[in-house]
Design a protein around this motif. Structure first.
Motif, short mmCIF file in Angstrom:
data_model
loop_
_atom_site.label_atom_id
_atom_site.label_comp_id
_atom_site.label_asym_id
_atom_site.label_seq_id
_atom_site.Cartn_x
_atom_site.Cartn_y
_atom_site.Cartn_z
N VAL A 135 0.85 -1.19 0.00
CA VAL A 135 0.00 0.00 0.00
C VAL A 135 0.89 1.24 0.00
CG1 VAL A 135 -1.78 1.32 1.21
CG2 VAL A 135 -1.84 -1.19 1.25
N SER A 136 0.70 2.10 -0.97
CA SER A 136 1.41 3.38 -1.00
C SER A 136 0.47 4.47 -0.52
CB SER A 136 1.91 3.69 -2.41
OG SER A 136 0.84 3.73 -3.32
N PHE A 137 1.02 5.45 0.20
CA PHE A 137 0.20 6.55 0.71
C PHE A 137 1.09 7.78 0.89
CE2 PHE A 137 1.87 4.15 4.26
CZ PHE A 137 2.25 5.09 5.19
N ASP A 138 0.46 8.92 1.00
CA ASP A 138 1.18 10.17 1.13
C ASP A 138 1.59 10.41 2.59
OD1 ASP A 138 1.84 12.95 -0.18
OD2 ASP A 138 0.81 13.40 1.71
N PHE A 139 2.88 10.73 2.79
CA PHE A 139 3.37 11.09 4.12
C PHE A 139 4.29 12.30 3.98
CE2 PHE A 139 6.24 10.81 7.78
CZ PHE A 139 5.33 10.65 8.81
N ARG A 140 3.83 13.42 4.45
CA ARG A 140 4.59 14.67 4.36
C ARG A 140 5.01 14.96 2.92
NH1 ARG A 140 8.27 14.40 9.80
NH2 ARG A 140 9.94 14.84 8.33
N GLY A 141 4.07 14.71 2.00
CA GLY A 141 4.30 15.05 0.60
C GLY A 141 5.12 14.04 -0.17
N VAL A 170 9.50 5.06 4.63
CA VAL A 170 9.15 6.48 4.50
C VAL A 170 10.38 7.24 4.02
CG1 VAL A 170 8.29 8.51 5.71
CG2 VAL A 170 7.49 6.25 6.39
N PRO A 171 10.33 7.94 2.88
CA PRO A 171 11.49 8.65 2.34
C PRO A 171 11.69 10.02 2.99
CG PRO A 171 9.67 8.85 0.83
CD PRO A 171 9.18 7.99 1.96
N LEU A 172 11.98 10.05 4.27
CA LEU A 172 12.22 11.31 4.96
C LEU A 172 13.61 11.85 4.61
CD1 LEU A 172 10.87 10.43 8.54
CD2 LEU A 172 9.72 11.75 6.76
N LYS A 173 13.72 13.16 4.52
CA LYS A 173 15.01 13.80 4.30
C LYS A 173 15.47 14.40 5.62
CE LYS A 173 14.88 12.85 -0.07
NZ LYS A 173 15.76 11.79 -0.62
N LEU A 174 16.48 13.76 6.23
CA LEU A 174 16.92 14.15 7.57
C LEU A 174 18.38 14.57 7.55
CD1 LEU A 174 15.32 11.15 9.53
CD2 LEU A 174 14.33 13.43 9.17
N ASP A 175 18.72 15.46 8.45
CA ASP A 175 20.11 15.92 8.59
C ASP A 175 20.83 15.00 9.57
OD1 ASP A 175 22.43 17.33 8.44
OD2 ASP A 175 21.78 18.95 9.76
N LEU A 176 21.20 13.81 9.08
CA LEU A 176 21.87 12.82 9.92
C LEU A 176 23.22 12.47 9.31
CD1 LEU A 176 19.16 10.16 10.93
CD2 LEU A 176 20.23 11.86 12.41
N PHE A 243 13.18 0.48 14.37
CA PHE A 243 13.23 1.68 13.54
C PHE A 243 14.64 1.80 12.96
CE2 PHE A 243 9.75 2.38 16.36
CZ PHE A 243 8.89 3.31 15.78
N SER A 244 14.74 1.91 11.65
CA SER A 244 16.01 2.16 10.97
C SER A 244 15.96 3.56 10.38
CB SER A 244 16.24 1.11 9.87
OG SER A 244 17.36 1.47 9.09
N ILE A 245 16.78 4.45 10.90
CA ILE A 245 16.70 5.86 10.53
C ILE A 245 18.01 6.26 9.84
CG2 ILE A 245 16.31 8.20 11.38
CD1 ILE A 245 15.07 6.89 13.90
N ARG A 246 17.86 6.74 8.60
CA ARG A 246 19.00 7.22 7.83
C ARG A 246 18.66 8.59 7.23
NH1 ARG A 246 19.11 2.94 3.58
NH2 ARG A 246 17.00 2.57 4.32
N ALA A 247 19.62 9.21 6.60
CA ALA A 247 19.42 10.56 6.09
C ALA A 247 18.36 10.64 5.01
CB ALA A 247 20.75 11.12 5.56
N ASP A 248 18.25 9.58 4.19
CA ASP A 248 17.33 9.64 3.05
C ASP A 248 16.17 8.67 3.13
OD1 ASP A 248 18.89 7.40 2.82
OD2 ASP A 248 19.13 7.54 0.65
N SER A 286 3.03 8.69 13.80
CA SER A 286 3.14 9.87 14.66
C SER A 286 4.55 10.00 15.20
CB SER A 286 2.16 9.78 15.83
OG SER A 286 0.83 9.83 15.36
N ILE A 287 5.17 8.86 15.55
CA ILE A 287 6.56 8.86 16.00
C ILE A 287 7.47 9.34 14.88
CG2 ILE A 287 8.47 7.41 16.79
CD1 ILE A 287 6.36 5.61 18.16
N LEU A 288 7.24 8.82 13.67
CA LEU A 288 8.08 9.22 12.54
C LEU A 288 7.90 10.69 12.18
CD1 LEU A 288 7.73 6.16 10.11
CD2 LEU A 288 9.55 6.65 11.76
N ASP A 289 6.71 11.21 12.42
CA ASP A 289 6.43 12.62 12.09
C ASP A 289 7.24 13.56 12.98
OD1 ASP A 289 5.07 14.45 10.44
OD2 ASP A 289 3.68 14.92 12.09
N SER A 290 7.75 13.05 14.10
CA SER A 290 8.57 13.90 14.98
C SER A 290 9.98 14.08 14.45
CB SER A 290 8.61 13.29 16.39
OG SER A 290 9.36 12.08 16.39
#
Length: 292
Positions: A135-141, A170-176, A243-248, A286-290
């Motif tokens: 399932v694909s869905f929109d998360f922060r654009g 989730v393809p978040l762009k983070l400063d890590l 949770f696996s958190i990387r810059a991209d 909600s956790i990821l949105d932080s």
């Protein structure tokens, strides 16, 4: 919600009705073939002495049985795929409704690449994955995905998966500057992630352990994220979470028991595991949105 649960149970009952009927037909066909083979030998060989005709008749009967079994198997496979597709479509409606998850779309035939899991750096030596109901869905654009996933350390199809559950990307762009692994511990002793050669344990308590590549990476983690980890609770259904958190890219592996992961067949549909999963998914996002 109750209407969706009723539709799932109706789909299960319809499928099981077809399945039991087809199994009955198969048993009758098999019994009929045995009777015809015996009759061919008794009449054509024992009574009339027609050995070649008896063998030919048996051959024809076996060919007809083969043709019937192929048709029956093809029909059953089509019915099974139809039920599974309908089940996941209704589950998507229930857990990821359009009004709560914008642009949410299920692609039943889509398969994720092995690298989707291995790049997350959670478990070593994973050689294959099985994914279902992406399932694909929109998360922060951005387009996020969630699916059923089983990950294996062997090509042997009989091997028990090393991971089984719902996998969120989730393809978040983070400063890590590095990467972070957060493991929410199970109620009983669990192994957790093992891709830790480049990681250091930076925090641990009774509920979770956090690994980071270095101190600066850990400091980049928002304090609100750590506080929100307490809102995701493991129990008899949700075994653990990583949770696996990387810059991209950020991924979450939610391990679940068969109560959620096995499609209902013999037993009536129990809505409570999917309801709990829906709440877990909201909490996880909600956790990821932080993460900013």
């Amino acid at each position: 919600m109750e209407n969706i649960d009723a539709k799932i149970e109706e789909a299960r009952q319809t499928f099981m009705g077809f399945y039991k009927k087809q199994r009955l037909y198969n048993n009758v066909a098999f019994a009929l073939v045995i009777v015809l083979i015996i009759a061919a030998y008794v009449v054509l060989q024992a009574w009339l002495g027609q050995n070649f005709l008896a063998l030919g008749s048996v051959g024809v009967i076996l060919i007809l049985l083969y043709v019937y079994s192929r048709i029956s198997r093809t029909k059953m496979e089509k019915l099974t795929k139809g039920y599974i597709s309908e089940y996941y479509g209704l589950m998507k409606e229930k857990v990821l409704p359009e009004d709560r998850y914008p642009h949410s779309v299920m692609d039943f035939d889509r398969k994720l690449e092995l690298s989707t899991f291995t790049d997350a750096g959670i478990l070593k030596d994973i050689v294959r994955i099985n994914t279902r109901a992406v399932v694909s869905f929109d998360f922060r654009g951005q387009e996020a995905t969630v699916c059923d996933m089983a990950a294996y350390r062997s090509a042997d199809p009989k091997q028990t998966p090393s991971y089984l559950g719902k996998f969120i990307s989730v393809p978040l762009k983070l400063d890590l500057p590095g990467r972070i692994l957060v493991y929410i511990k199970p109620k009983v002793q669990g192994k957790g992630p093992d891709v830790l050669d480049d990681m250091k344990k930076v925090e641990e308590n009774d509920r979770y352990v956090i690994y980071a590549t270095d101190a600066s990476t850990y400091k980049a983690l928002p304090s609100n994220f750590v506080r929100l980890l307490d809102t995701l609770t493991v129990d008899d259904l949700l075994v653990d979470a990583t949770f696996s958190i990387r810059a991209d890219q950020t991924q979450v592996a939610l391990s679940y028991t068969d109560a959620l992961m096995v499609i209902p067949l013999q037993n009536a549909f129990d809505p409570s595991p999917s309801e709990q999963y829906g709440k877990n998914l909201q909490t996880t996002l909600s956790i990821l949105d932080s993460l900013k």
